[in-house]
Motif scaffolding. Structure first.
Motif, PDB file in Angstrom:
ATOM      1  N   ALA A 177     107.016  82.663  25.354  1.00 15.57           N
ATOM      2  CA  ALA A 177     106.706  83.044  23.972  1.00 15.57           C
ATOM      3  C   ALA A 177     105.529  82.227  23.439  1.00 15.57           C
ATOM      4  CB  ALA A 177     107.934  82.847  23.086  1.00 15.57           C
ATOM      5  N   ASP A 178     105.471  80.942  23.808  1.00 12.46           N
ATOM      6  CA  ASP A 178     104.326  80.114  23.408  1.00 12.46           C
ATOM      7  C   ASP A 178     103.033  80.658  24.002  1.00 12.46           C
ATOM      8  OD1 ASP A 178     105.829  78.318  21.924  1.00 12.46           O
ATOM      9  OD2 ASP A 178     106.191  76.992  23.635  1.00 12.46           O
ATOM     10  N   ALA A 179     103.106  81.143  25.244  1.00 11.08           N
ATOM     11  CA  ALA A 179     101.913  81.680  25.892  1.00 11.08           C
ATOM     12  C   ALA A 179     101.396  82.909  25.155  1.00 11.08           C
ATOM     13  CB  ALA A 179     102.220  82.029  27.350  1.00 11.08           C
ATOM     14  N   VAL A 180     102.316  83.778  24.742  1.00 11.27           N
ATOM     15  CA  VAL A 180     101.917  84.966  23.983  1.00 11.27           C
ATOM     16  C   VAL A 180     101.261  84.558  22.671  1.00 11.27           C
ATOM     17  CG1 VAL A 180     102.754  87.011  22.774  1.00 11.27           C
ATOM     18  CG2 VAL A 180     103.685  86.428  25.007  1.00 11.27           C
ATOM     19  N   CYS A 181     101.909  83.659  21.951  1.00 13.37           N
ATOM     20  CA  CYS A 181     101.375  83.231  20.657  1.00 13.37           C
ATOM     21  C   CYS A 181     100.071  82.452  20.820  1.00 13.37           C
ATOM     22  CB  CYS A 181     102.409  82.378  19.923  1.00 13.37           C
ATOM     23  SG  CYS A 181     103.864  83.299  19.371  1.00 13.37           S
ATOM     24  N   ARG A 280      98.941  91.484  27.883  1.00 12.54           N
ATOM     25  CA  ARG A 280      99.619  91.459  29.187  1.00 12.54           C
ATOM     26  C   ARG A 280     100.774  90.462  29.199  1.00 12.54           C
ATOM     27  NH1 ARG A 280      95.101  92.433  33.882  1.00 12.54           N
ATOM     28  NH2 ARG A 280      94.077  94.185  32.833  1.00 12.54           N
ATOM     29  N   MET A 281     100.541  89.305  28.599  1.00  8.23           N
ATOM     30  CA  MET A 281     101.609  88.317  28.540  1.00  8.23           C
ATOM     31  C   MET A 281     102.762  88.815  27.679  1.00  8.23           C
ATOM     32  SD  MET A 281     102.217  85.389  29.956  1.00  8.23           S
ATOM     33  CE  MET A 281     100.613  84.698  30.357  1.00  8.23           C
ATOM     34  N   LEU A 282     102.432  89.568  26.652  1.00 10.36           N
ATOM     35  CA  LEU A 282     103.465  90.160  25.808  1.00 10.36           C
ATOM     36  C   LEU A 282     104.338  91.113  26.616  1.00 10.36           C
ATOM     37  CD1 LEU A 282     104.729  90.649  23.030  1.00 10.36           C
ATOM     38  CD2 LEU A 282     102.901  92.291  22.561  1.00 10.36           C
ATOM     39  N   PRO A 300     105.799  91.354  16.592  1.00 13.02           N
ATOM     40  CA  PRO A 300     105.368  90.703  15.344  1.00 13.02           C
ATOM     41  C   PRO A 300     104.964  89.243  15.530  1.00 13.02           C
ATOM     42  CG  PRO A 300     107.364  91.987  14.982  1.00 13.02           C
ATOM     43  CD  PRO A 300     107.146  91.941  16.459  1.00 13.02           C
ATOM     44  N   LEU A 301     105.573  88.546  16.499  1.00 13.87           N
ATOM     45  CA  LEU A 301     105.180  87.161  16.754  1.00 13.87           C
ATOM     46  C   LEU A 301     103.723  87.083  17.204  1.00 13.87           C
ATOM     47  CD1 LEU A 301     108.208  85.461  18.575  1.00 13.87           C
ATOM     48  CD2 LEU A 301     107.246  84.866  16.349  1.00 13.87           C
TER      49      LEU A 301
END
Length: 331
Positions: A177-181, A280-282, A300-301
């Motif tokens: 999740a940190d990677a996506v954000c 892609r990470m999402l 949404p994140l």
């Protein structure tokens, strides 16, 4: 290349669908030709990805095309007015790539023959456009530029995902999740810096929508369900911006070194590459039977990280905005 009736029909199919995708007819103006050329470039790039080394396949294809056309591409500097914004280029070339995949399903020969066929189609376009006062050496140069940028976006997005997984997730510094954000936030942050450096009003949300589009479309292509819940729960525009500053600071040196190694130094192009990587990470986070986060939460994140980083640019780097900033925009 041996021209068959089947190949002629496929060429007609490609031409008809490019016309529908671009919304132009045979009586094209110059900017219409640029739009069509970028879709054609996407078709060509997809044919290059059939090979183990797509960048080498692309270079060899350019050489073959030069021999077919009997000219070399012009070495003149391309005016910035003739170059599409990276987001628009990405959208059009992705349309071309999707078209190439659909054509490939009906192509009865090997990937080498398919590549030769696409080069033949490209050559016919460039020759035909001479009737529209586009010299073939100029059209060839524009085509090469569009194809090269398209491949750069694709390769950089994939490599950036791998780099974040290795350097941040693999060291237990970040979660998925940190990677996506982090990737989303850096995309918005970098685009905001680009806007500010060129005297644009970076705080207008309509500008960042172009980068939002890149991220959302890439995520959908990778399997994330489409829908209207991307902005679910986002704060109001009059609320103070709250960017993930720690994530931005953590990923900045990683991205800076990465893009420097790729020689991808245009800020808007970097933001597009990061947005594609974020999409892609999402998909990694929100798709599959063992998804780490439901897509209704993950989307949404990612959106909040991108938007808040863009809105908070003045708080992060107030010195970037100057009353003497140039009004010339050269993306």
């Amino acid at each position: 290349m041996h021209i068959t009736q089947a190949k002629t029909k496929l060429a007609s199919y490609i031409h008809d669908h490019i016309g529908k995708l671009s919304g132009v007819d045979d009586n094209m103006r110059t900017h219409d030709i640029v739009e069509v050329l970028e879709i054609v470039a996407g078709v060509y790039v997809e044919s290059c990805f059939l090979f183990e080394k797509p960048d080498l396949a692309m270079s060899e294809g350019f050489e073959k095309l030069s021999i077919t056309l009997g000219i070399a591409p012009t070495d003149a500097i391309i005016p910035y007015q003739s170059m599409s914004h990276p987001q628009k280029l990405d959208a059009r070339t992705e349309q071309g790539r999707a078209l190439a995949r659909s054509v490939l399903e009906d192509f009865a020969e090997c990937e080498f023959a398919f590549s030769e066929f696409i080069l033949w189609v490209v050559a016919n376009y460039l020759i035909d456009w001479e009737d529209n006062n586009i010299p073939r050496e100029d059209g060839f140069r524009l085509f090469m530029d569009a194809a090269t940028r398209c491949m750069a976006f694709e390769i950089s997005a994939q490599e950036l995902c791998d780099l974040v997984i290795e350097k941040r997730i693999g060291t237990s510094d970040w979660s998925l999740a940190d990677a996506v954000c982090g990737l989303s936030a850096y995309a918005g942050y970098k685009y905001g810096i680009t806007q500010a450096n060129h005297g644009k009003e970076f705080y207008q949300d309509s500008h960042i929508d172009m980068i939002v589009y890149v991220m959302t479309q890439e995520a959908v292509r990778m399997g994330v369900p489409a829908g209207s819940n991307w902005r679910l729960g986002l704060v109001a525009n009059d609320s103070p911006a709250d960017p993930p500053t720690e994530l931005i600071e953590s990923i900045t040196p990683l991205c800076r070194d990465f893009f420097s190694a790729l020689n991808l130094m245009n800020g808007a192009e970097q933001s597009v590459a990061c947005a594609k990587a974020a999409g892609r990470m999402l998909a990694v986070v929100a798709c599959g039977d063992t998804a780490e986060l439901p897509h209704a939460i993950a989307k949404p994140l990612a959106m909040a990280a991108l938007m808040e980083s863009y809105r908070a640019l003045m708080a992060l780097h107030p010195g970037l905005i100057s009353s003497q900033a140039s009004t010339h925009v050269d993306f």
